[in-house]
Design an enzyme around this catalytic site. Sequence first.
Site, PDB file in Angstrom:
ATOM      1  N   ASP A  53       9.227   0.472   7.657  1.00 17.73           N
ATOM      2  CA  ASP A  53       8.760   1.521   8.584  1.00 17.73           C
ATOM      3  C   ASP A  53       9.695   1.609   9.794  1.00 17.73           C
ATOM      4  O   ASP A  53      10.117   2.695  10.199  1.00 17.73           O
ATOM      5  CB  ASP A  53       7.347   1.215   9.106  1.00 17.73           C
ATOM      6  CG  ASP A  53       6.294   1.133   8.011  1.00 17.73           C
ATOM      7  OD1 ASP A  53       5.443   2.015   7.949  1.00 17.73           O
ATOM      8  OD2 ASP A  53       6.340   0.176   7.211  1.00 17.73           O
ATOM      9  N   GLU A  76       6.125   8.154  13.859  1.00 22.48           N
ATOM     10  CA  GLU A  76       4.883   7.377  13.904  1.00 22.48           C
ATOM     11  C   GLU A  76       5.019   6.073  14.688  1.00 22.48           C
ATOM     12  O   GLU A  76       4.141   5.716  15.470  1.00 22.48           O
ATOM     13  CB  GLU A  76       4.423   7.034  12.478  1.00 22.48           C
ATOM     14  CG  GLU A  76       3.195   6.124  12.487  1.00 22.48           C
ATOM     15  CD  GLU A  76       2.739   5.660  11.111  1.00 22.48           C
ATOM     16  OE1 GLU A  76       3.261   6.135  10.090  1.00 22.48           O
ATOM     17  OE2 GLU A  76       1.830   4.813  11.084  1.00 22.48           O
ATOM     18  N   LEU A 122       7.446   5.875   6.642  1.00 19.30           N
ATOM     19  CA  LEU A 122       6.902   5.294   5.414  1.00 19.30           C
ATOM     20  C   LEU A 122       5.412   5.624   5.398  1.00 19.30           C
ATOM     21  O   LEU A 122       4.671   5.170   6.265  1.00 19.30           O
ATOM     22  CB  LEU A 122       7.111   3.772   5.407  1.00 19.30           C
ATOM     23  CG  LEU A 122       7.147   3.153   4.024  1.00 19.30           C
ATOM     24  CD1 LEU A 122       8.509   3.362   3.384  1.00 19.30           C
ATOM     25  CD2 LEU A 122       6.859   1.654   4.088  1.00 19.30           C
ATOM     26  N   ASP A 123       4.995   6.433   4.467  1.00 16.45           N
ATOM     27  CA  ASP A 123       3.587   6.764   4.328  1.00 16.45           C
ATOM     28  C   ASP A 123       3.046   5.944   3.156  1.00 16.45           C
ATOM     29  O   ASP A 123       3.693   5.864   2.113  1.00 16.45           O
ATOM     30  CB  ASP A 123       3.441   8.269   4.063  1.00 16.45           C
ATOM     31  CG  ASP A 123       1.996   8.706   4.011  1.00 16.45           C
ATOM     32  OD1 ASP A 123       1.241   8.378   4.945  1.00 16.45           O
ATOM     33  OD2 ASP A 123       1.621   9.384   3.037  1.00 16.45           O
ATOM     34  N   THR A 125       1.924   2.630   3.868  1.00 18.76           N
ATOM     35  CA  THR A 125       2.424   1.284   4.202  1.00 18.76           C
ATOM     36  C   THR A 125       1.546   0.190   3.610  1.00 18.76           C
ATOM     37  O   THR A 125       2.041  -0.815   3.086  1.00 18.76           O
ATOM     38  CB  THR A 125       2.525   1.120   5.729  1.00 18.76           C
ATOM     39  OG1 THR A 125       3.440   2.103   6.219  1.00 18.76           O
ATOM     40  CG2 THR A 125       3.025  -0.254   6.123  1.00 18.76           C
ATOM     41  N   HIS A 200      -8.665   3.220   3.130  1.00 18.13           N
ATOM     42  CA  HIS A 200      -9.337   3.529   4.401  1.00 18.13           C
ATOM     43  C   HIS A 200     -10.694   4.196   4.162  1.00 18.13           C
ATOM     44  O   HIS A 200     -11.101   5.077   4.919  1.00 18.13           O
ATOM     45  CB  HIS A 200      -8.462   4.442   5.266  1.00 18.13           C
ATOM     46  CG  HIS A 200      -7.132   3.839   5.613  1.00 18.13           C
ATOM     47  ND1 HIS A 200      -5.952   4.214   5.012  1.00 18.13           N
ATOM     48  CD2 HIS A 200      -6.806   2.874   6.499  1.00 18.13           C
ATOM     49  CE1 HIS A 200      -4.947   3.514   5.515  1.00 18.13           C
ATOM     50  NE2 HIS A 200      -5.434   2.688   6.412  1.00 18.13           N
TER      51      HIS A 200
HETATM   52  N1  LIG Z   1      -7.610   4.511   9.376  1.00 13.16           N
HETATM   53  C1  LIG Z   1      -6.284   4.638   9.323  1.00 13.16           C
HETATM   54  N2  LIG Z   1      -5.483   3.847  10.065  1.00 13.16           N
HETATM   55  C2  LIG Z   1      -4.140   3.981  10.007  1.00 13.16           C
HETATM   56  N3  LIG Z   1      -3.500   4.880   9.226  1.00 13.16           N
HETATM   57  C3  LIG Z   1      -4.254   5.690   8.476  1.00 13.16           C
HETATM   58  C4  LIG Z   1      -5.688   5.605   8.474  1.00 13.16           C
HETATM   59  N4  LIG Z   1      -6.149   6.521   7.618  1.00 13.16           N
HETATM   60  C5  LIG Z   1      -5.083   7.152   7.111  1.00 13.16           C
HETATM   61  N5  LIG Z   1      -3.933   6.650   7.623  1.00 13.16           N
HETATM   62  C6  LIG Z   1      -2.567   7.126   7.356  1.00 13.16           C
HETATM   63  O1  LIG Z   1      -2.670   8.223   6.486  1.00 13.16           O
HETATM   64  C7  LIG Z   1      -2.147   7.893   5.205  1.00 13.16           C
HETATM   65  C8  LIG Z   1      -3.084   8.449   4.141  1.00 13.16           C
HETATM   66  O2  LIG Z   1      -4.292   7.718   4.151  1.00 13.16           O
HETATM   67  P1  LIG Z   1      -4.815   6.947   2.872  1.00 13.16           P
HETATM   68  O3  LIG Z   1      -3.663   6.214   2.270  1.00 13.16           O
HETATM   69  O4  LIG Z   1      -5.884   6.061   3.404  1.00 13.16           O
HETATM   70  O5  LIG Z   1      -5.310   8.029   2.000  1.00 13.16           O
HETATM   71  C9  LIG Z   1      -2.085   6.391   5.201  1.00 13.16           C
HETATM   72  O6  LIG Z   1      -1.140   5.960   4.269  1.00 13.16           O
HETATM   73  C10 LIG Z   1      -1.735   6.089   6.629  1.00 13.16           C
HETATM   74  O7  LIG Z   1      -0.371   6.416   6.871  1.00 13.16           O
HETATM   75  P2  LIG Z   1       0.764   5.242   7.042  1.00 13.16           P
HETATM   76  O8  LIG Z   1       0.766   4.447   5.794  1.00 13.16           O
HETATM   77  O9  LIG Z   1       1.991   6.039   7.256  1.00 13.16           O
HETATM   78  O10 LIG Z   1       0.353   4.452   8.241  1.00 13.16           O
HETATM   79 MG   LIG Z   2       1.355   8.000   7.026  1.00 17.23          MG
HETATM   80 MG   LIG Z   3       0.999   3.604   9.696  1.00 19.50          MG
HETATM   81 MG   LIG Z   4       3.761   5.611   8.130  1.00 21.36          MG
END
Ligand SMILES: Nc1ncnc2c1ncn2[C@@H]1O[C@H](COP(=O)(O)O)[C@@H](O)[C@H]1OP(=O)(O)O
Ligand SMILES: [Mg+2]
Ligand SMILES: [Mg+2]
Ligand SMILES: [Mg+2]
Length: 368
Positions: A53, A76, A122-123, A125, A200
Amino acid sequence: MAVAESVPLLMRLVSSSVAISYRAAKIARDVLSKGDLGIVEKGGKNDLQTEADRSAQRCIVASLHKQFPNIAIFGEEELAPTTKIPDDFFELNFDQEVLKHECPKDLKDVKNEEVVIWVDPLDGTKEFTEGFLDHVTVLIGIAVRGVATAGIINQPFYGYEEFPKYGKSRCIWGVKGLGSYGFERTPNLEGNIITTTRSHSDYTITKTVQACEPTEVLRVGGAGHKVLLLIEKKAHAYVFASIGCKKWDTCAPEAILHSVGGTLSDIHGKPIPYHANVVHKNTGGVLATVENHDWYVNKIKDNVDPETLAKFETVKPAPPTLEATLSRKKLNVNPQDQTDGNTEQDSDVATRMSRKRRLGPDDSNSKL
Ligand SMILES: Nc1ncnc2c1ncn2[C@@H]1O[C@H](COP(=O)(O)O)[C@@H](O)[C@H]1OP(=O)(O)O
Ligand SMILES: [Mg+2]
Ligand SMILES: [Mg+2]
Ligand SMILES: [Mg+2]
């Protein structure tokens, strides 16, 4: 390879971002190969940051800023200001395939000050740290006048289960009014397959998914990955009644989805704004579909109790404050920002850009 100034700004941005996304994807792959992910808990065990990230964000923000110094960029991750950026984090080439396409007429005259770039280095993570590698994407979203207009989704570990050494990186990009490229669509999909969060989840999220009468639920990670499932016709809708996603999670996916005729909105069907001064959290939740968007909006409205629905509301951007205008002006005219080498200054700029969000009006409310 350089690109002519006569090419419209938006196409230069997309072309550059595609090249940069491959560089960022390589950085993520290298981190995994080395084996030390450098995991930090930002907000508990489901809100993580890794070396991938951090390094990918440095690469994307510094590379974009070097070439487009007058455009606002929001990343981010909050990064330490003093780190020197390695030479090989700078990607200054342009993707030539993108440049073969004509810019849509209404986007030919887009100006620097009308653009905001939302970067999720990085989505997915959490999934990255658990080995669900195809859930991981690099997201670069380009908003024009507050609307998600162009997007880049790079999947660094595409096909990691079939191909040795973590699959390969692929890039999907799209521009509203032009179309999306880099993927194939299955012709038809039966049933009503809904995709939602894997890591989440809570009661409200599950209830809202059920309100949409799914025939199957795909619980997978990442906002970018879930929108890829939609455009490739592996799912019909992405339903996320949560304020967990932020603007950098949805900007790129929204633009790509729109460019193939789909819709990404809040759970009431209202648009998500992407101006520089907007609240970063998607406070109205996320609803994305390839088609029949209103059907899902109505199912949620009819089947989820009004008290729960009232908790989700998209916050409109406030008018820009004097402080924000001044700091942006300063950012745009500082001659030190125009340096050629990848010096401390570059890293400061990159970090300042990604830190700008800490100074924004939305952060006066820590819940948002
Ligand atoms: N409660 C949370 N806390 C932190 N990041 C979140 C949360 N919910 C969603 N995200 C971010 O949105 C993306 C999609 O959500 P999910 O994977 O839960 O469907 C996650 O990969 C994360 O992005 P990132 O990985 O970039 O931090
Ligand atoms: Mg993300
Ligand atoms: Mg994140
Ligand atoms: Mg991210």
